[in-house]
Design a protein around this motif. Structure first.
Motif, PDB file in Angstrom:
ATOM      1  N   ALA A  72     -24.865   5.707 -29.866  1.00 49.46           N
ATOM      2  CA  ALA A  72     -23.421   5.673 -30.120  1.00 49.46           C
ATOM      3  C   ALA A  72     -22.740   6.938 -29.610  1.00 49.46           C
ATOM      4  O   ALA A  72     -21.688   6.874 -28.963  1.00 49.46           O
ATOM      5  N   VAL A  73     -23.333   8.110 -29.873  1.00 49.34           N
ATOM      6  CA  VAL A  73     -22.725   9.369 -29.455  1.00 49.34           C
ATOM      7  C   VAL A  73     -22.672   9.467 -27.936  1.00 49.34           C
ATOM      8  O   VAL A  73     -21.639   9.826 -27.347  1.00 49.34           O
ATOM      9  N   LEU A  74     -23.791   9.133 -27.270  1.00 49.14           N
ATOM     10  CA  LEU A  74     -23.838   9.254 -25.814  1.00 49.14           C
ATOM     11  C   LEU A  74     -22.885   8.270 -25.142  1.00 49.14           C
ATOM     12  O   LEU A  74     -22.201   8.618 -24.170  1.00 49.14           O
ATOM     13  N   ALA A 111     -19.574   8.933 -22.860  1.00 43.68           N
ATOM     14  CA  ALA A 111     -19.325   8.296 -21.570  1.00 43.68           C
ATOM     15  C   ALA A 111     -17.952   7.627 -21.545  1.00 43.68           C
ATOM     16  O   ALA A 111     -17.214   7.744 -20.555  1.00 43.68           O
ATOM     17  N   ASP A 112     -17.597   6.937 -22.635  1.00 44.31           N
ATOM     18  CA  ASP A 112     -16.279   6.296 -22.706  1.00 44.31           C
ATOM     19  C   ASP A 112     -15.163   7.333 -22.639  1.00 44.31           C
ATOM     20  O   ASP A 112     -14.123   7.111 -22.014  1.00 44.31           O
ATOM     21  N   GLY A 113     -15.386   8.480 -23.300  1.00 42.81           N
ATOM     22  CA  GLY A 113     -14.381   9.527 -23.274  1.00 42.81           C
ATOM     23  C   GLY A 113     -14.164  10.080 -21.880  1.00 42.81           C
ATOM     24  O   GLY A 113     -13.026  10.318 -21.460  1.00 42.81           O
ATOM     25  N   LEU A 114     -15.255  10.281 -21.137  1.00 45.80           N
ATOM     26  CA  LEU A 114     -15.126  10.780 -19.765  1.00 45.80           C
ATOM     27  C   LEU A 114     -14.438   9.754 -18.870  1.00 45.80           C
ATOM     28  O   LEU A 114     -13.678  10.116 -17.965  1.00 45.80           O
ATOM     29  N   ALA A 118      -9.876  11.963 -14.182  1.00 44.72           N
ATOM     30  CA  ALA A 118     -10.939  12.762 -13.564  1.00 44.72           C
ATOM     31  C   ALA A 118     -10.415  13.733 -12.509  1.00 44.72           C
ATOM     32  O   ALA A 118     -10.790  14.905 -12.500  1.00 44.72           O
ATOM     33  N   LEU A 119      -9.551  13.255 -11.611  1.00 42.37           N
ATOM     34  CA  LEU A 119      -9.122  14.101 -10.500  1.00 42.37           C
ATOM     35  C   LEU A 119      -8.366  15.345 -10.967  1.00 42.37           C
ATOM     36  O   LEU A 119      -8.671  16.454 -10.508  1.00 42.37           O
ATOM     37  N   VAL A 166     -21.515   8.914 -15.441  1.00 42.28           N
ATOM     38  CA  VAL A 166     -21.212   7.873 -16.424  1.00 42.28           C
ATOM     39  C   VAL A 166     -21.644   6.491 -15.940  1.00 42.28           C
ATOM     40  O   VAL A 166     -22.282   5.724 -16.681  1.00 42.28           O
ATOM     41  N   LYS A 167     -21.323   6.157 -14.694  1.00 44.99           N
ATOM     42  CA  LYS A 167     -21.655   4.823 -14.190  1.00 44.99           C
ATOM     43  C   LYS A 167     -23.157   4.580 -14.219  1.00 44.99           C
ATOM     44  O   LYS A 167     -23.619   3.534 -14.691  1.00 44.99           O
ATOM     45  N   VAL A 168     -23.933   5.544 -13.734  1.00 45.17           N
ATOM     46  CA  VAL A 168     -25.389   5.385 -13.719  1.00 45.17           C
ATOM     47  C   VAL A 168     -25.932   5.295 -15.134  1.00 45.17           C
ATOM     48  O   VAL A 168     -26.855   4.522 -15.418  1.00 45.17           O
ATOM     49  N   ALA A 169     -25.383   6.080 -16.064  1.00 45.75           N
ATOM     50  CA  ALA A 169     -25.856   6.053 -17.453  1.00 45.75           C
ATOM     51  C   ALA A 169     -25.637   4.688 -18.086  1.00 45.75           C
ATOM     52  O   ALA A 169     -26.527   4.158 -18.777  1.00 45.75           O
ATOM     53  N   ARG A 170     -24.488   4.108 -17.866  1.00 46.31           N
ATOM     54  CA  ARG A 170     -24.209   2.793 -18.464  1.00 46.31           C
ATOM     55  C   ARG A 170     -25.085   1.703 -17.846  1.00 46.31           C
ATOM     56  O   ARG A 170     -25.583   0.821 -18.546  1.00 46.31           O
TER      57      ARG A 170
END
Length: 294
Positions: free
Chosen positions: A112-114, A118-121, A126-127, A165-169
């Motif tokens: 849940a935390v991780l 990721a959702d927060g980022l 980003a830019l 983030v994308k790779v983690a999800r």
């Protein structure tokens, strides 16, 4: 890549052509010192008597505002831009793989935390954040100024912080499915440790997913590096990159338009080629893609 996957990749016309283009770009970038020696020019030394020379046998793409050979600057810029793209994509993939595996393996609060991180980022702009971080003066952190390797490392680290983030999800979703399979449960029953299980049984089956995501990330990273360098926050002159070549040419668009066209074209071709190659790789590593295409 298996022979069948390679055959599927080569059957993807745009993807195969893009792979050839990318290999040619890498080969040209690696051969930049040899080309400079053969041409007898130094792309880092100004020659004010040869400013804005048109294309010729001596300077195939002409010269820039300081009389430096544009072709050689493009080749040396390719070394920097491609290196940043590849290094940042690999760093993002490594971080994302580790976080995705941790979330899938531990579950519960850790997951849940991780994933909320990721959702927060993903929710953050980003830019603008990248621009703010890139604008930090290295001297304030006790680092020397005007060191090309540190500029490159700084950009790679900044992009990797937001690029995992994308790779983690993807990793988390695929790992959750793999951990439910019988052979994984059998390995657990036989006493396999968590590191061995994840490294020997789960991670190899994620290679296809991670490879596709990493390939698609390279083009995005090159765009981000180009934007930061264009704004004067990325790779600093005299080290050439495609982004700072565009920045140097922005005031010369009408006087010497080709000075902006060549680096812009290089960025465009590279980004499009990486996207096509990533799409072809996704189809090659997924046999069901053949059925869908058929």
């Amino acid at each position: 890549m298996s022979s069948r996957a390679l055959a599927r990749f080569l059957a993807h016309g745009a993807g195969a052509a893009s792979a050839v283009i990318l290999l040619a770009l890498v080969a040209a970038a690696l051969s930049a010192p040899l080309v400079a020696e053969a041409m007898g020019h130094d792309p880092f030394v100004p020659d004010l008597f040869n400013r804005f020379r048109p294309p010729s046998a001596t300077h195939p793409l002409g010269t820039d505002e300081l009389g430096r050979d544009v072709l050689l600057r493009l080749l040396y810029g390719a070394r920097v831009s491609l290196a940043v793209g590849l290094a940042a994509a690999l760093a993002s993939a490594a971080i994302g793989l580790a976080i995705g595996l941790a979330a899938a393996w531990f579950g519960g609060l850790v997951d849940a935390v991780l994933m909320r991180l990721a959702d927060g980022l993903l929710a953050l702009p980003a830019l603008p954040l990248l621009i703010v971080l890139a604008a930090v003066d290295p001297a304030q952190l006790g680092l020397p100024r005007d060191v090309a390797a540190l500029d490159l490392l700084r950009i790679v680290v900044i992009i990797a912080i937001f690029g995992w983030v994308k790779v983690a999800r993807i990793t988390r979703g695929a790992a959750l499915a793999i951990l439910r399979m019988d052979y994984v449960r059998a390995a657990l029953a036989l006493g396999a440790s968590a590191p061995r299980l994840l490294w020997r049984h789960v991670a190899p089956n994620l290679a296809a997913h991670v490879a596709v995501a990493t390939t698609l990330t390279i083009g995005n990273v090159i765009l981000v590096e180009s934007v930061l360098s264009f704004l004067g926050l990325g790779i600093q002159p005299p080290t050439p990159s495609w982004g700072n070549m565009l920045a140097n040419a922005q005031e010369l668009v009408f006087a010497a338009p080709m000075a902006a066209v060549w680096p812009g074209l290089a960025i465009f071709v590279t980004v499009v080629a990486t996207n096509f190659a990533g799409d072809a790789l996704a189809d090659a590593l997924d046999p069901r893609a053949v059925v869908r295409r058929g």
